[in-house]
Write a protein that holds these residues in place. Sequence first.
Motif, mmCIF file in Angstrom:
data_model
loop_
_atom_site.group_PDB
_atom_site.id
_atom_site.type_symbol
_atom_site.label_atom_id
_atom_site.label_comp_id
_atom_site.label_asym_id
_atom_site.label_seq_id
_atom_site.Cartn_x
_atom_site.Cartn_y
_atom_site.Cartn_z
ATOM 1 N N TYR A 28 36.544 57.072 -12.048
ATOM 2 C CA TYR A 28 35.725 56.236 -11.166
ATOM 3 C C TYR A 28 36.564 55.260 -10.342
ATOM 4 C CZ TYR A 28 32.541 52.760 -9.494
ATOM 5 O OH TYR A 28 31.879 51.897 -8.664
ATOM 6 N N LYS A 44 34.923 42.972 -3.145
ATOM 7 C CA LYS A 44 34.658 42.391 -4.465
ATOM 8 C C LYS A 44 35.325 41.023 -4.598
ATOM 9 C CE LYS A 44 33.854 46.776 -6.844
ATOM 10 N NZ LYS A 44 34.501 47.909 -7.528
ATOM 11 N N ALA A 67 24.771 46.880 -13.845
ATOM 12 C CA ALA A 67 25.372 48.110 -13.304
ATOM 13 C C ALA A 67 26.869 47.863 -13.153
ATOM 14 C CB ALA A 67 24.726 48.516 -11.986
ATOM 15 N N ASP A 91 25.262 48.066 -18.347
ATOM 16 C CA ASP A 91 25.187 49.312 -17.573
ATOM 17 C C ASP A 91 24.392 50.315 -18.387
ATOM 18 O OD1 ASP A 91 27.123 50.519 -15.065
ATOM 19 O OD2 ASP A 91 26.155 52.001 -16.364
ATOM 20 N N ASN A 119 19.162 48.954 -19.150
ATOM 21 C CA ASN A 119 18.624 49.374 -17.862
ATOM 22 C C ASN A 119 18.314 48.143 -17.007
ATOM 23 O OD1 ASN A 119 17.069 50.429 -15.756
ATOM 24 N ND2 ASN A 119 16.106 51.951 -17.100
ATOM 25 N N ALA A 120 18.747 48.163 -15.762
ATOM 26 C CA ALA A 120 18.499 47.053 -14.842
ATOM 27 C C ALA A 120 17.009 46.757 -14.693
ATOM 28 C CB ALA A 120 19.099 47.371 -13.471
ATOM 29 N N ALA A 136 26.992 45.023 -8.158
ATOM 30 C CA ALA A 136 27.809 45.549 -7.060
ATOM 31 C C ALA A 136 27.698 47.067 -7.015
ATOM 32 C CB ALA A 136 29.265 45.134 -7.238
HETATM 33 N N1 SAM Z 1 29.648 47.535 -10.351
HETATM 34 C C1 SAM Z 1 30.682 48.548 -10.535
HETATM 35 C C2 SAM Z 1 31.624 48.527 -9.365
HETATM 36 O O1 SAM Z 1 31.292 47.902 -8.365
HETATM 37 O O2 SAM Z 1 32.682 49.136 -9.429
HETATM 38 C C3 SAM Z 1 30.081 49.952 -10.762
HETATM 39 C C4 SAM Z 1 29.251 50.506 -9.642
HETATM 40 S S1 SAM Z 1 28.822 52.190 -9.852
HETATM 41 C C5 SAM Z 1 28.832 52.768 -8.180
HETATM 42 C C6 SAM Z 1 27.088 52.166 -10.215
HETATM 43 C C7 SAM Z 1 26.757 51.902 -11.675
HETATM 44 O O3 SAM Z 1 25.347 51.727 -11.806
HETATM 45 C C8 SAM Z 1 27.122 53.027 -12.631
HETATM 46 O O4 SAM Z 1 28.004 52.556 -13.609
HETATM 47 C C9 SAM Z 1 25.775 53.455 -13.219
HETATM 48 O O5 SAM Z 1 25.848 53.885 -14.554
HETATM 49 C C10 SAM Z 1 24.979 52.184 -13.088
HETATM 50 N N2 SAM Z 1 23.516 52.350 -13.140
HETATM 51 C C11 SAM Z 1 22.784 53.305 -12.542
HETATM 52 N N3 SAM Z 1 21.481 53.139 -12.804
HETATM 53 C C12 SAM Z 1 21.379 52.029 -13.588
HETATM 54 C C13 SAM Z 1 20.279 51.341 -14.182
HETATM 55 N N4 SAM Z 1 19.022 51.767 -14.025
HETATM 56 N N5 SAM Z 1 20.543 50.238 -14.919
HETATM 57 C C14 SAM Z 1 21.826 49.811 -15.085
HETATM 58 N N6 SAM Z 1 22.893 50.421 -14.546
HETATM 59 C C15 SAM Z 1 22.680 51.523 -13.809
#
Ligand code: SAM
Length: 247
Positions: A28, A44, A67, A91, A119-120, A136
Amino acid sequence: TSFGYARVDEGRKQALVDEVFHKVAERYDLMNDLMSGGLHRVWKDAMVSYLAPPRAMGSGWRLLDVAGGTGDIATRVVRRSNEMARAVVCDINESMLNVGRDRAEKAGLGDVITFTQGNAEDLPFPDRSFDAYTIAFGIRNVPDIPKALREARRVLKRGGRFLCLEFSEVDVPVLDKLYDTFSFQAIPVVGKWVTGDGDPYQYLVESIRRFPNQERFADMIREAGFERVTYRNYSGGIAALHSGWKL
Ligand code: SAM
């Protein structure tokens, strides 16, 4: 919804998102650098400067980074505060959290940053338990965004700060066309090249396209009860930082 943002197929959408991040977790951070040309670091850093976490001893200041994936924002915030702030990374995806947990341990931040699966839309934290909430490049992936925004407000203390960094609408002529071409054509190709699968990246590009623009998203944040809602564009609107307060 009143914003016309598709909420159909919520279960399916979350399953697809989960699959994407399970697949890419290990790579990632590398992918982020490749796909944004390192710009995500600049955005960031700017986000964390704007948040300006206190550096005072004994402030007991607590961040929730939702997340938060591999902990990019939490790590920056804790460092910026001279390790005075505490952060919780939440997350939905265990694979992303595992990578983040290892990284925090190696950086010697294992006891200031904790990692929690959740979960958000339904945060596993009590009301009014954090001084700041950051998200983010995450809210775009959440099926029910209004619900996630209400949850953000619920877990914040009065006077708490909400900050959301997300891809947004490019408002610079020519750059918008270039960006369109780059994202639609190059991103899935690079994604396939590095991770062996282009589909997750096709999905990510499309989710950026469907996400509400700066003004519409600001309205959604207000609708969730936040006050003094503002935003600033980064790199001509490729990303935008939205800010709001729980007053
Ligand atoms: N914030 C980090 C960054 O900026 O590098 C990670 C961003 S990544 C693009 C998106 C993240 O959202 C993933 O780790 C994914 O697992 C998480 N995610 C997706 N749906 C979610 C939910 N319903 N609740 C919490 N996290 C979630």
